[in-house]
Write a protein that holds these residues in place. Structure first.
Motif, PDB file in Angstrom:
ATOM      1  N   TYR A   1      10.886  -8.917   4.180  1.00 24.38           N
ATOM      2  CA  TYR A   1      10.194  -9.810   3.248  1.00 24.38           C
ATOM      3  C   TYR A   1       9.962  -9.127   1.904  1.00 24.38           C
ATOM      4  O   TYR A   1      10.176  -9.734   0.849  1.00 24.38           O
ATOM      5  CB  TYR A   1       8.863 -10.268   3.843  1.00 24.38           C
ATOM      6  CG  TYR A   1       8.121 -11.231   2.960  1.00 24.38           C
ATOM      7  CD1 TYR A   1       8.380 -12.602   3.019  1.00 24.38           C
ATOM      8  CD2 TYR A   1       7.168 -10.782   2.052  1.00 24.38           C
ATOM      9  CE1 TYR A   1       7.717 -13.492   2.195  1.00 24.38           C
ATOM     10  CE2 TYR A   1       6.505 -11.657   1.216  1.00 24.38           C
ATOM     11  CZ  TYR A   1       6.778 -13.017   1.299  1.00 24.38           C
ATOM     12  OH  TYR A   1       6.118 -13.891   0.461  1.00 24.38           O
ATOM     13  N   VAL A   2       9.506  -7.862   1.930  1.00 24.82           N
ATOM     14  CA  VAL A   2       9.205  -7.178   0.661  1.00 24.82           C
ATOM     15  C   VAL A   2      10.404  -6.426   0.101  1.00 24.82           C
ATOM     16  O   VAL A   2      10.395  -6.011  -1.062  1.00 24.82           O
ATOM     17  CB  VAL A   2       7.995  -6.220   0.804  1.00 24.82           C
ATOM     18  CG1 VAL A   2       6.772  -6.982   1.244  1.00 24.82           C
ATOM     19  CG2 VAL A   2       8.295  -5.079   1.759  1.00 24.82           C
ATOM     20  N   GLY A   3      11.446  -6.230   0.923  1.00 25.26           N
ATOM     21  CA  GLY A   3      12.664  -5.600   0.437  1.00 25.26           C
ATOM     22  C   GLY A   3      12.708  -4.099   0.558  1.00 25.26           C
ATOM     23  O   GLY A   3      13.373  -3.422  -0.233  1.00 25.26           O
ATOM     24  N   THR A   4      12.016  -3.546   1.580  1.00 21.22           N
ATOM     25  CA  THR A   4      12.053  -2.102   1.791  1.00 21.22           C
ATOM     26  C   THR A   4      12.891  -1.755   3.022  1.00 21.22           C
ATOM     27  O   THR A   4      13.170  -2.608   3.855  1.00 21.22           O
ATOM     28  CB  THR A   4      10.636  -1.527   1.984  1.00 21.22           C
ATOM     29  OG1 THR A   4       9.992  -2.209   3.062  1.00 21.22           O
ATOM     30  CG2 THR A   4       9.818  -1.685   0.715  1.00 21.22           C
ATOM     31  N   LYS A   5      13.250  -0.487   3.123  1.00 16.14           N
ATOM     32  CA  LYS A   5      14.054  -0.030   4.258  1.00 16.14           C
ATOM     33  C   LYS A   5      13.210   0.118   5.525  1.00 16.14           C
ATOM     34  O   LYS A   5      13.700  -0.142   6.624  1.00 16.14           O
ATOM     35  CB  LYS A   5      14.710   1.316   3.933  1.00 16.14           C
ATOM     36  CG  LYS A   5      15.775   1.252   2.851  1.00 16.14           C
ATOM     37  CD  LYS A   5      16.359   2.652   2.623  1.00 16.14           C
ATOM     38  CE  LYS A   5      17.411   2.636   1.517  1.00 16.14           C
ATOM     39  NZ  LYS A   5      17.936   4.005   1.257  1.00 16.14           N
ATOM     40  N   TYR A   6      11.964   0.551   5.355  1.00 14.15           N
ATOM     41  CA  TYR A   6      11.164   0.928   6.517  1.00 14.15           C
ATOM     42  C   TYR A   6       9.763   0.302   6.462  1.00 14.15           C
ATOM     43  O   TYR A   6       9.228   0.019   5.385  1.00 14.15           O
ATOM     44  CB  TYR A   6      11.005   2.453   6.584  1.00 14.15           C
ATOM     45  CG  TYR A   6      12.287   3.223   6.480  1.00 14.15           C
ATOM     46  CD1 TYR A   6      13.196   3.241   7.536  1.00 14.15           C
ATOM     47  CD2 TYR A   6      12.604   3.929   5.320  1.00 14.15           C
ATOM     48  CE1 TYR A   6      14.386   3.954   7.443  1.00 14.15           C
ATOM     49  CE2 TYR A   6      13.795   4.648   5.225  1.00 14.15           C
ATOM     50  CZ  TYR A   6      14.687   4.650   6.282  1.00 14.15           C
ATOM     51  OH  TYR A   6      15.860   5.357   6.187  1.00 14.15           O
ATOM     52  N   ALA A   7       9.196   0.109   7.646  1.00 15.55           N
ATOM     53  CA  ALA A   7       7.807  -0.340   7.780  1.00 15.55           C
ATOM     54  C   ALA A   7       7.227   0.249   9.052  1.00 15.55           C
ATOM     55  O   ALA A   7       7.908   0.338  10.075  1.00 15.55           O
ATOM     56  CB  ALA A   7       7.735  -1.863   7.816  1.00 15.55           C
ATOM     57  N   VAL A   8       5.969   0.629   8.991  1.00 16.68           N
ATOM     58  CA  VAL A   8       5.270   1.203  10.139  1.00 16.68           C
ATOM     59  C   VAL A   8       3.962   0.445  10.324  1.00 16.68           C
ATOM     60  O   VAL A   8       3.073   0.489   9.458  1.00 16.68           O
ATOM     61  CB  VAL A   8       4.990   2.705   9.944  1.00 16.68           C
ATOM     62  CG1 VAL A   8       4.204   3.262  11.125  1.00 16.68           C
ATOM     63  CG2 VAL A   8       6.302   3.470   9.770  1.00 16.68           C
ATOM     64  N   ALA A   9       3.833  -0.262  11.430  1.00 14.58           N
ATOM     65  CA  ALA A   9       2.634  -1.049  11.719  1.00 14.58           C
ATOM     66  C   ALA A   9       1.602  -0.196  12.445  1.00 14.58           C
ATOM     67  O   ALA A   9       1.948   0.600  13.323  1.00 14.58           O
ATOM     68  CB  ALA A   9       2.996  -2.263  12.571  1.00 14.58           C
ATOM     69  N   VAL A  10       0.342  -0.393  12.064  1.00 11.28           N
ATOM     70  CA  VAL A  10      -0.752   0.378  12.657  1.00 11.28           C
ATOM     71  C   VAL A  10      -1.940  -0.530  12.954  1.00 11.28           C
ATOM     72  O   VAL A  10      -1.897  -1.733  12.699  1.00 11.28           O
ATOM     73  CB  VAL A  10      -1.191   1.538  11.737  1.00 11.28           C
ATOM     74  CG1 VAL A  10      -0.117   2.606  11.666  1.00 11.28           C
ATOM     75  CG2 VAL A  10      -1.532   1.027  10.340  1.00 11.28           C
ATOM     76  N   SER A  11      -3.009   0.063  13.453  1.00 10.10           N
ATOM     77  CA  SER A  11      -4.137  -0.693  13.985  1.00 10.10           C
ATOM     78  C   SER A  11      -4.945  -1.430  12.934  1.00 10.10           C
ATOM     79  O   SER A  11      -5.579  -2.441  13.234  1.00 10.10           O
ATOM     80  CB  SER A  11      -5.053   0.240  14.782  1.00 10.10           C
ATOM     81  OG  SER A  11      -5.398   1.370  14.002  1.00 10.10           O
TER      82      SER A  11
ATOM     83  N   VAL B   1       5.608  -7.037  -4.357  1.00  7.15           N
ATOM     84  CA  VAL B   1       4.743  -5.873  -4.182  1.00  7.15           C
ATOM     85  C   VAL B   1       5.131  -5.199  -2.860  1.00  7.15           C
ATOM     86  O   VAL B   1       5.281  -5.853  -1.837  1.00  7.15           O
ATOM     87  CB  VAL B   1       3.267  -6.299  -4.165  1.00  7.15           C
ATOM     88  CG1 VAL B   1       2.387  -5.169  -3.651  1.00  7.15           C
ATOM     89  CG2 VAL B   1       2.826  -6.735  -5.551  1.00  7.15           C
ATOM     90  N   GLY B   2       5.284  -3.895  -2.919  1.00  3.83           N
ATOM     91  CA  GLY B   2       5.735  -3.132  -1.762  1.00  3.83           C
ATOM     92  C   GLY B   2       7.034  -2.405  -2.032  1.00  3.83           C
ATOM     93  O   GLY B   2       7.374  -1.434  -1.357  1.00  3.83           O
ATOM     94  N   LYS B   3       7.743  -2.856  -3.054  1.00  4.56           N
ATOM     95  CA  LYS B   3       9.060  -2.301  -3.346  1.00  4.56           C
ATOM     96  C   LYS B   3       9.004  -1.133  -4.328  1.00  4.56           C
ATOM     97  O   LYS B   3       9.923  -0.307  -4.367  1.00  4.56           O
ATOM     98  CB  LYS B   3       9.951  -3.416  -3.920  1.00  4.56           C
ATOM     99  CG  LYS B   3      11.375  -3.006  -4.238  1.00  4.56           C
ATOM    100  CD  LYS B   3      12.130  -2.617  -2.979  1.00  4.56           C
ATOM    101  CE  LYS B   3      13.574  -2.211  -3.307  1.00  4.56           C
ATOM    102  NZ  LYS B   3      14.259  -1.659  -2.123  1.00  4.56           N
ATOM    103  N   LEU B   4       7.926  -0.999  -5.094  1.00  3.02           N
ATOM    104  CA  LEU B   4       7.958  -0.103  -6.244  1.00  3.02           C
ATOM    105  C   LEU B   4       7.206   1.216  -6.069  1.00  3.02           C
ATOM    106  O   LEU B   4       7.496   2.185  -6.753  1.00  3.02           O
ATOM    107  CB  LEU B   4       7.422  -0.843  -7.474  1.00  3.02           C
ATOM    108  CG  LEU B   4       8.263  -2.067  -7.880  1.00  3.02           C
ATOM    109  CD1 LEU B   4       7.527  -2.908  -8.904  1.00  3.02           C
ATOM    110  CD2 LEU B   4       9.619  -1.638  -8.412  1.00  3.02           C
ATOM    111  N   ALA B   5       6.242   1.258  -5.166  1.00  7.98           N
ATOM    112  CA  ALA B   5       5.508   2.502  -4.935  1.00  7.98           C
ATOM    113  C   ALA B   5       6.262   3.384  -3.948  1.00  7.98           C
ATOM    114  O   ALA B   5       7.216   2.949  -3.304  1.00  7.98           O
ATOM    115  CB  ALA B   5       4.112   2.193  -4.406  1.00  7.98           C
ATOM    116  N   ASP B   6       5.831   4.623  -3.822  1.00 10.39           N
ATOM    117  CA  ASP B   6       6.435   5.510  -2.817  1.00 10.39           C
ATOM    118  C   ASP B   6       6.090   5.023  -1.411  1.00 10.39           C
ATOM    119  O   ASP B   6       6.922   5.057  -0.506  1.00 10.39           O
ATOM    120  CB  ASP B   6       5.931   6.944  -3.016  1.00 10.39           C
ATOM    121  CG  ASP B   6       6.375   7.508  -4.357  1.00 10.39           C
ATOM    122  OD1 ASP B   6       7.586   7.541  -4.625  1.00 10.39           O
ATOM    123  OD2 ASP B   6       5.491   7.900  -5.141  1.00 10.39           O
TER     124      ASP B   6
END
Length: 397
Positions: A58-68, A181-186
């Protein structure tokens, strides 16, 4: 024009309280959770991966890590960035405490940078003056869903070799220029608390394009334990695993992710409804001289997590507190976002004092958050408008 206020014994606009924010759950969401409850995996299963994949796409990034939760997401982002004792991290003070608490969790020092008077986001023109040789990162906060000026923040971060961890707890679905939002920060953090753009009950996520950050985020989410043969120091068999970092149990369940996965399909529809309500509010309040409606920068396309009005107190005969209590008496569930972080007693004990960020303090003293969520009816919206007009006109000079 001078209708008797509910707080003074008059009839309230509404018979029941209208919350400032609320989850929007339908039968499809409920069925998604039921399906997981009937499945083989309740946690660390395929639905977690599916939710991560959906948000990353959805945001266009390679990776995502879901947490609590969102706070856990900010914490492991700081750990992945290598923030440690003695480091300094720049952050806005007009935010929920988690935005700076995550810095303290790492033994580092929050350095508060004042906000822009229009957007209520971190003032990019005040960042460089706060940078020292100890500065390691910037945590800009997308207040109310409006993106920070990421191009300018990126320019400063690159100049001083700083890591950007964007606190986008309000901003899933928002855009900066033509990018989500999500694509531009580290690294970028999202929250799935019930009042946020979508919910998983509780939950949070970090997205990134950096593989090394992604590997560290995964480690810190699960006790610092790995089964990756390339990362382990030894190998005693297929059953073997090793703890190679001091991590945490920040796992999220498949039950929660089932709800999040169903919710993200509705995100664009939710945001459209939020924007429609905001437009209705803006049109209704534009002629009230005692109110300043939220400002949206040209580069931003906000998802409008919250709607914050600023009271022009010099044109009123009362304080913000009186307006707040009067609206509550009309059964409008107003709120205030936020108490500046360094006002809290814990931060005072750390040596922070009032006067540190004058704009943030001035804004805090005059803002009120009005109800805003997708399932509000037109009657709900009209009740808010009538209550605000009733109270403001009563107290106008």
């Amino acid at each position: 024009m001078n209708e008797k206020l509910a707080i003074n014994g008059g009839k309230p606009i509404r018979e029941t309280l209208l919350s400032y924010g609320k989850q929007c759950i339908d039968d499809e969401d409920i069925q998604s959770v039921i399906d997981v409850l009937k499945s083989d995996f309740l946690t660390t299963g395929p639905t977690v991966k599916a939710f991560e994949k959906a948000v990353a796409e959805y945001v266009g990034t390679k990776y995502a890590v879901a947490v609590s939760n969102g706070t856990a997401a900010l914490h492991i982002a700081c750990l992945a960035a290598g923030i440690s004792e003695g480091d300094e991290v720049l952050v806005s003070p007009l935010t929920f405490a988690a935005s700076s608490n995550c810095i303290l969790y790492c033994g580092a020092i929050p350095v508060f940078v004042d906000i822009d008077y229009k957007t209520y986001n971190i003032d990019v023109n005040k960042i460089e003056a706060k940078i020292t040789e100890k500065t390691k990162a910037i945590i800009p906060v997308d207040f109310a869903g409006q993106s920070v000026d990421m191009d300018k923040i990126r320019e400063i971060a690159d100049k001083y070799n700083l890591i950007i961890i964007e606190d986008a707890a309000h901003a899933l679905g928002s855009k900066y220029k033509d990018k989500k939002v999500g694509k531009l920060a580290d690294m970028t953090e999202f929250s799935f608390h019930p009042v946020k753009p979508i919910t998983s009950g509780e939950g949070g996520m970090i997205v990134t394009d950096d593989e090394k950050f992604y590997e560290k985020l995964n480690l810190f989410r699960t006790h610092g334990i790995t089964r990756d043969r390339d990362l382990m120091y030894d190998n005693h068999g297929s059953w073997y695993y090793e703890q190679i970092e001091l991590g945490y149990n920040y796992r999220i369940t498949d039950i929660q992710c089932a709800l999040g996965l169903s919710q993200i399909k509705k995100l664009d529809k939710f945001i459209e409804r939020r924007r429609n309500i905001v437009n209705t509010y803006n049109a209704a309040f534009e002629n009230l001289e005692c109110i300043t409606v939220p400002f949206e920068a040209d580069y931003s396309n906000s998802g409008w997590h919250i709607y914050v009005i600023k009271l022009n107190l010099e044109k009123l005969t009362c304080s913000r507190k009186q307006i707040f209590e009067a609206l509550r008496a009309e059964n409008i569930g107003v709120n205030v976002h936020y108490v500046p972080v360094y006002f809290h007693p814990y931060y005072k004990k750390l040596g922070y004092k009032k006067g540190l960020c004058p704009v943030s303090e001035d804004v805090y003293n005059s803002i009120i958050t009005l109800p805003l969520y997708p399932s509000m009816t037109e009657n709900d919206v009209n009740d808010v408008i009538m209550a605000v007009e009733k109270v403001i006109r009563y107290y106008s000079r």
